[in-house]
Design a protein around this motif. Structure first.
Motif, short mmCIF file in Angstrom:
data_model
loop_
_atom_site.label_atom_id
_atom_site.label_comp_id
_atom_site.label_asym_id
_atom_site.label_seq_id
_atom_site.Cartn_x
_atom_site.Cartn_y
_atom_site.Cartn_z
N UNK A 1 0.82 -1.22 0.00
CA UNK A 1 0.00 0.00 0.00
C UNK A 1 0.85 1.27 0.00
N UNK A 2 2.03 1.20 0.64
CA UNK A 2 2.85 2.42 0.74
C UNK A 2 4.08 2.35 -0.17
N UNK A 3 4.07 1.45 -1.14
CA UNK A 3 5.24 1.26 -2.00
C UNK A 3 5.66 2.55 -2.72
N UNK A 4 4.67 3.36 -3.13
CA UNK A 4 5.01 4.60 -3.82
C UNK A 4 5.70 5.58 -2.88
N UNK A 5 5.31 5.57 -1.62
CA UNK A 5 5.96 6.44 -0.63
C UNK A 5 7.39 6.00 -0.37
N UNK A 6 7.63 4.71 -0.39
CA UNK A 6 8.97 4.18 -0.18
C UNK A 6 9.90 4.61 -1.32
N UNK A 7 9.39 4.59 -2.54
CA UNK A 7 10.20 5.00 -3.69
C UNK A 7 10.66 6.46 -3.55
N UNK A 8 9.81 7.28 -2.97
CA UNK A 8 10.12 8.71 -2.83
C UNK A 8 10.90 9.04 -1.57
N UNK A 9 11.12 8.04 -0.71
CA UNK A 9 11.82 8.28 0.55
C UNK A 9 12.87 7.19 0.79
N UNK A 10 13.68 6.95 -0.20
CA UNK A 10 14.71 5.91 -0.09
C UNK A 10 15.71 6.26 1.00
N UNK A 11 16.08 5.24 1.77
CA UNK A 11 17.04 5.45 2.85
C UNK A 11 16.41 5.88 4.15
N UNK A 12 15.09 6.04 4.16
CA UNK A 12 14.40 6.46 5.38
C UNK A 12 13.92 5.23 6.15
N UNK A 13 14.23 5.19 7.45
CA UNK A 13 13.76 4.08 8.28
C UNK A 13 12.26 4.21 8.51
N UNK A 14 11.55 3.12 8.39
CA UNK A 14 10.12 3.13 8.68
C UNK A 14 9.80 2.03 9.68
N UNK A 15 8.70 2.19 10.36
CA UNK A 15 8.25 1.18 11.31
C UNK A 15 6.82 0.81 10.98
N UNK A 16 6.59 -0.47 10.77
CA UNK A 16 5.25 -0.95 10.50
C UNK A 16 4.64 -1.39 11.83
N UNK A 17 3.63 -0.69 12.32
CA UNK A 17 3.10 -0.94 13.67
C UNK A 17 2.20 -2.17 13.77
#
Length: 211
Positions: free
Chosen positions: A23-39
């Motif tokens: 669902x958030x794949x497009x956001x990941x492409x635009x924020x490469x190198x950013x740590x994310x946490x899936x709650x």
């Protein structure tokens, strides 16, 4: 913020987390190198390592795993409910267990990295050593898996905070069908909240506890 607690590994890893990543794949492409946490946490809403409000617990005891890998976790409460510090200690322990490092060397590395103070180590040595050696034993029997990360998930759920809305999905699994070891763990909670019924019509739902 939304959090999800799932007790089934497949539901956590293969279904819920993967769906969110898609669902958030497009956001990941635009924020490469950013740590994310899936709650979405592997945790148990019924059997939680939350603090006992009736006791001033210095050591938290929590059991997870199957009858084969019946794992008792002992942690100093001050560390157990400090997410950042617990992460740091568990990440190091996880790495050292994978290398079959014995406790004495592990303790030195914890001290060297100053993850806990020398005074804390004196007070916390026994529970930390107990937990580390239990997981090391599982590792040496090829049962390590990702125990430190699993335990971390369970303790994260205990400090997730307060919520405006709680949505549940009761599985209605018959009490008699639950594994005996799990029934023993959750019975005190069921007793505390009056889950068991003495009414005859509840027999069909198997919510009457019998010794």
């Amino acid at each position: 913020m939304a959090n999800s607690l799932q007790i089934h590994e497949t539901a956590v890893i293969q279904t819920a987390r993967v769906n969110i990543l898609i669902a958030i794949s497009d956001l990941l492409d635009n924020n490469k190198g950013t740590d994310i946490e899936i709650p979405i946490l592997l945790a148990d809403a019924v059997y939680s390592p939350a603090r006992n409000p009736k006791k001033d617990e210095l050591i938290v005891s929590y059991k997870i795993g199957s009858e084969v890998a019946d794992l008792e976790i002992l942690l100093p409460s001050e560390l157990a409910f400090d997410r950042s510090r617990l992460d740091s200690v568990f990440l190091l322990m996880d790495n050292l267990v994978s290398k079959s490092t014995q406790w004495r060397e592990t303790e030195k590395k914890i001290n060297t990295k100053k993850l806990i103070t020398s005074n804390e180590m004196k007070e916390w040595r026994s529970p930390l050593k107990h937990t580390y050696e239990k997981i090391l034993d599982l590792h040496e029997r090829n049962w390590n898996g990702i125990w430190f990360r699993i335990v971390r998930n369970f303790f994260w759920s205990a400090i997730a905070g307060k919520f405006d809305v709680v949505v549940g999905n009761p599985p209605w699994v018959r009490w008699s069908k639950l594994p005996e070891l799990y029934r023993e763990r959750i019975k005190p909670t069921c007793d505390h909240y009056g889950i068991f019924s003495k009414q005859n019509f509840m027999v069909e739902m198997n919510l009457i506890y019998q010794e």
